[in-house]
Design an enzyme around this catalytic site. Structure first.
Site, PDB file in Angstrom:
ATOM      1  N   LEU A  73       0.569  -1.055   0.063  1.00 50.07           N
ATOM      2  CA  LEU A  73      -0.111   0.175   0.040  1.00 50.07           C
ATOM      3  C   LEU A  73       1.248   1.236   0.121  1.00 50.07           C
ATOM      4  CD1 LEU A  73      -3.129  -0.991   2.637  1.00 50.07           C
ATOM      5  CD2 LEU A  73      -2.673  -1.868   0.166  1.00 50.07           C
ATOM      6  N   GLY A 100       1.552  -5.421   1.611  1.00 49.45           N
ATOM      7  CA  GLY A 100      -0.301  -5.077  -0.109  1.00 49.45           C
ATOM      8  C   GLY A 100       0.258  -5.881  -0.745  1.00 49.45           C
ATOM      9  N   ASN A 127       5.035  -7.525   6.592  1.00 48.83           N
ATOM     10  CA  ASN A 127       5.714  -6.741   7.068  1.00 48.83           C
ATOM     11  C   ASN A 127       5.542  -5.582   8.585  1.00 48.83           C
ATOM     12  OD1 ASN A 127       5.114  -5.683   4.849  1.00 48.83           O
ATOM     13  ND2 ASN A 127       7.550  -4.305   5.651  1.00 48.83           N
ATOM     14  N   GLU A 128       3.676  -5.501   8.561  1.00 48.15           N
ATOM     15  CA  GLU A 128       2.829  -4.894   8.686  1.00 48.15           C
ATOM     16  C   GLU A 128       3.028  -4.424  10.047  1.00 48.15           C
ATOM     17  OE1 GLU A 128       2.063  -6.410   7.110  1.00 48.15           O
ATOM     18  OE2 GLU A 128       0.410  -5.678   5.269  1.00 48.15           O
TER      19      GLU A 128
HETATM   20  N1  CO8 Z   1       4.248   3.616  -0.008  1.00 48.82           N
HETATM   21  C1  CO8 Z   1       4.963   4.977  -0.622  1.00 48.82           C
HETATM   22  N2  CO8 Z   1       6.149   5.160  -1.377  1.00 48.82           N
HETATM   23  C2  CO8 Z   1       7.170   4.305  -0.677  1.00 48.82           C
HETATM   24  C3  CO8 Z   1       6.714   3.118  -0.361  1.00 48.82           C
HETATM   25  C4  CO8 Z   1       5.623   2.052  -0.357  1.00 48.82           C
HETATM   26  N3  CO8 Z   1       4.981   1.227   0.697  1.00 48.82           N
HETATM   27  N4  CO8 Z   1       7.402   1.727  -0.737  1.00 48.82           N
HETATM   28  C5  CO8 Z   1       8.984   2.897  -1.709  1.00 48.82           C
HETATM   29  N5  CO8 Z   1       8.015   4.192  -1.263  1.00 48.82           N
HETATM   30  C6  CO8 Z   1       8.877   5.095  -2.277  1.00 48.82           C
HETATM   31  C7  CO8 Z   1      10.901   5.246  -1.223  1.00 48.82           C
HETATM   32  O1  CO8 Z   1      10.176   6.045   0.181  1.00 48.82           O
HETATM   33  C8  CO8 Z   1      11.468   6.086  -2.669  1.00 48.82           C
HETATM   34  O2  CO8 Z   1      11.062   7.026  -1.971  1.00 48.82           O
HETATM   35  P1  CO8 Z   1      11.972   8.472  -2.293  1.00 48.82           P
HETATM   36  O3  CO8 Z   1      12.142   8.414  -4.267  1.00 48.82           O
HETATM   37  O4  CO8 Z   1      11.295   9.712  -3.303  1.00 48.82           O
HETATM   38  O5  CO8 Z   1      13.000   8.663  -1.734  1.00 48.82           O
HETATM   39  C9  CO8 Z   1      10.896   5.316  -3.208  1.00 48.82           C
HETATM   40  O6  CO8 Z   1       9.799   4.347  -3.348  1.00 48.82           O
HETATM   41  C10 CO8 Z   1      12.132   4.089  -3.643  1.00 48.82           C
HETATM   42  O7  CO8 Z   1      12.204   3.134  -3.288  1.00 48.82           O
HETATM   43  P2  CO8 Z   1      13.796   2.821  -2.582  1.00 48.82           P
HETATM   44  O8  CO8 Z   1      14.473   3.516  -2.855  1.00 48.82           O
HETATM   45  O9  CO8 Z   1      13.607   2.535  -0.755  1.00 48.82           O
HETATM   46  O10 CO8 Z   1      13.274   2.123  -3.705  1.00 48.82           O
HETATM   47  P3  CO8 Z   1      14.006   0.503  -3.367  1.00 48.82           P
HETATM   48  O11 CO8 Z   1      14.539   0.217  -4.917  1.00 48.82           O
HETATM   49  O12 CO8 Z   1      15.067   0.093  -2.900  1.00 48.82           O
HETATM   50  O13 CO8 Z   1      13.504  -0.843  -2.764  1.00 48.82           O
HETATM   51  C11 CO8 Z   1      11.353  -1.359  -1.744  1.00 48.82           C
HETATM   52  C12 CO8 Z   1      12.194  -1.411  -2.755  1.00 48.82           C
HETATM   53  C13 CO8 Z   1      12.278  -3.350  -1.602  1.00 48.82           C
HETATM   54  C14 CO8 Z   1       9.986  -2.340  -2.012  1.00 48.82           C
HETATM   55  C15 CO8 Z   1      11.142   0.058  -0.710  1.00 48.82           C
HETATM   56  O14 CO8 Z   1      10.996   0.507  -1.292  1.00 48.82           O
HETATM   57  C16 CO8 Z   1      10.787  -1.324   0.888  1.00 48.82           C
HETATM   58  O15 CO8 Z   1      11.092  -1.962   1.410  1.00 48.82           O
HETATM   59  N6  CO8 Z   1       9.299  -0.450   0.838  1.00 48.82           N
HETATM   60  C17 CO8 Z   1       8.512  -0.003   1.499  1.00 48.82           C
HETATM   61  C18 CO8 Z   1       7.948  -1.503   1.892  1.00 48.82           C
HETATM   62  C19 CO8 Z   1       6.682  -1.381   2.410  1.00 48.82           C
HETATM   63  O16 CO8 Z   1       7.327  -1.658   3.717  1.00 48.82           O
HETATM   64  N7  CO8 Z   1       6.137  -1.385   2.592  1.00 48.82           N
HETATM   65  C20 CO8 Z   1       4.178  -1.365   3.637  1.00 48.82           C
HETATM   66  C21 CO8 Z   1       3.343  -0.650   2.982  1.00 48.82           C
HETATM   67  S1  CO8 Z   1       1.741  -1.291   4.573  1.00 48.82           S
HETATM   68  C22 CO8 Z   1       0.762  -2.302   3.389  1.00 48.82           C
HETATM   69  O17 CO8 Z   1       0.935  -2.577   2.502  1.00 48.82           O
HETATM   70  C23 CO8 Z   1      -0.383  -2.624   4.388  1.00 48.82           C
HETATM   71  C24 CO8 Z   1      -1.369  -1.621   4.999  1.00 48.82           C
HETATM   72  C25 CO8 Z   1      -1.969  -2.741   6.265  1.00 48.82           C
HETATM   73  C26 CO8 Z   1      -3.044  -1.123   7.133  1.00 48.82           C
HETATM   74  C27 CO8 Z   1      -3.358  -2.001   8.375  1.00 48.82           C
HETATM   75  C28 CO8 Z   1      -4.163  -0.646   9.391  1.00 48.82           C
HETATM   76  C29 CO8 Z   1      -5.016  -1.329   9.872  1.00 48.82           C
END
Ligand code: CO8
Length: 243
Positions: free
Chosen positions: A49, A94, A118-119
């Protein structure tokens, strides 16, 4: 279907809306019996997400976003088509949920990639239907450990616990998905579809009957100050990691 939302295929409201409408078109198209879901972005299947949709947004907007997340899950998990995930990159949160809604998961065998829910690492809690999708995929005990730790698995670990079904070198992922699709499409549609529905219906019915309370629950949880703070810290950790 190739996911294209640069840079990391994060699931924003706009992207989810477009994705659901594309999937619905395929679902209505009687000549389409199967979909291979993959990513057009290098190294990432989907980052899950879009965290920006949950950070500093109004309750109304959060509610609209969550309804779209539910819709994506409902459309994928209840699809009559065979859906195969060709996971050609990392697939956290997500992204892992999306993969788990598919009928079969093939992942690129690259130790740099990871997959999992990994939430808890973000200080948030995977909702009951994320949890149940994982239980239905890997079983109760493995889910209990995976969810509490917010564990991200390497492809080899994911294969070991049954989170993915097959590992292949990345350049063979689409060919393998296509071969797998041929095998699945050899089964008569009606028998396979009824069987799929029998397996998944209790989980789908549960969300259908709790959609509104689930939205309210999400909105009241995500807009809380400590949760917003956790998300802010996680976002700055993502940026720092980069520099
Ligand atoms: N949302 C928004 N922006 C993101 C996300 C995301 N999920 N993931 C990465 N970005 C952004 C980064 O901040 C970065 O932004 P900027 O260029 O402005 O600095 C850009 O995207 C590129 O990211 P990376 O440089 O980190 O890219 P890599 O290729 O090195 O890594 C990964 C890719 C492995 C995907 C890494 O970005 C990562 O680990 N991202 C986080 C993933 C994550 O933890 N997602 C969890 C989202 S929460 C969810 O899906 C479920 C929520 C359920 C809610 C329930 C509540 C009740």
């Amino acid at each position: 279907m190739t996911l294209q939302n640069p840079p990391v295929n994060s699931l924003s409201l706009d992207f989810l809306t477009e994705f659901c409408s594309a999937l619905e078109k395929l679902e209505m198209d009687k000549s389409c019996r199967g979909v291979i879901l993959t990513s057009g972005q290098p190294k990432v299947f989907s980052a899950g997400l879009d965290i920006m949709e949950m950070y500093g947004k109004s309750p109304e907007r959060c509610g609209e976003f969550w309804r779209a997340v539910q819709e994506m899950w409902l459309k994928l998990y209840s699809s009559n088509m065979v859906i195969i995930a060709a996971i050609n990159g990392s697939s956290p949160a997500g992204g892992c949920l999306m993969s788990m809604t598919c009928d079969y998961r093939i992942m690129a065998d690259n130790p740099r990639y990871s997959i999992g829910l990994n939430e808890t690492q973000l200080g948030i809690v995977a909702p009951f239907w994320f949890k149940e999708t994982m239980v239905n995929t890997v079983g109760h005990r493995t889910t209990e450990i995976a969810l509490q730790l917010g564990q991200l698995y390497s492809p080899t670990e994911a294969l070991d616990i049954g989170l993915v079904d097959k590992l292949v070198p990345e350049d063979q992922i689409i060919a393998t998905a296509t071969q797998t699709m041929t095998k699945w499409l050899a089964v008569p549609d009606h028998a396979r579809q009824i069987t799929k529905s029998m397996m998944r219906k209790p989980t789908i019915d549960k969300l259908m009957s709790k959609r509104e309370p689930d939205i309210q629950n999400f909105v009241s949880f995500i807009t809380k100050d400590p949760i917003q703070k956790s998300l802010g810290l996680y976002l700055s950790m993502l940026k720092k990691r980069k520099s």
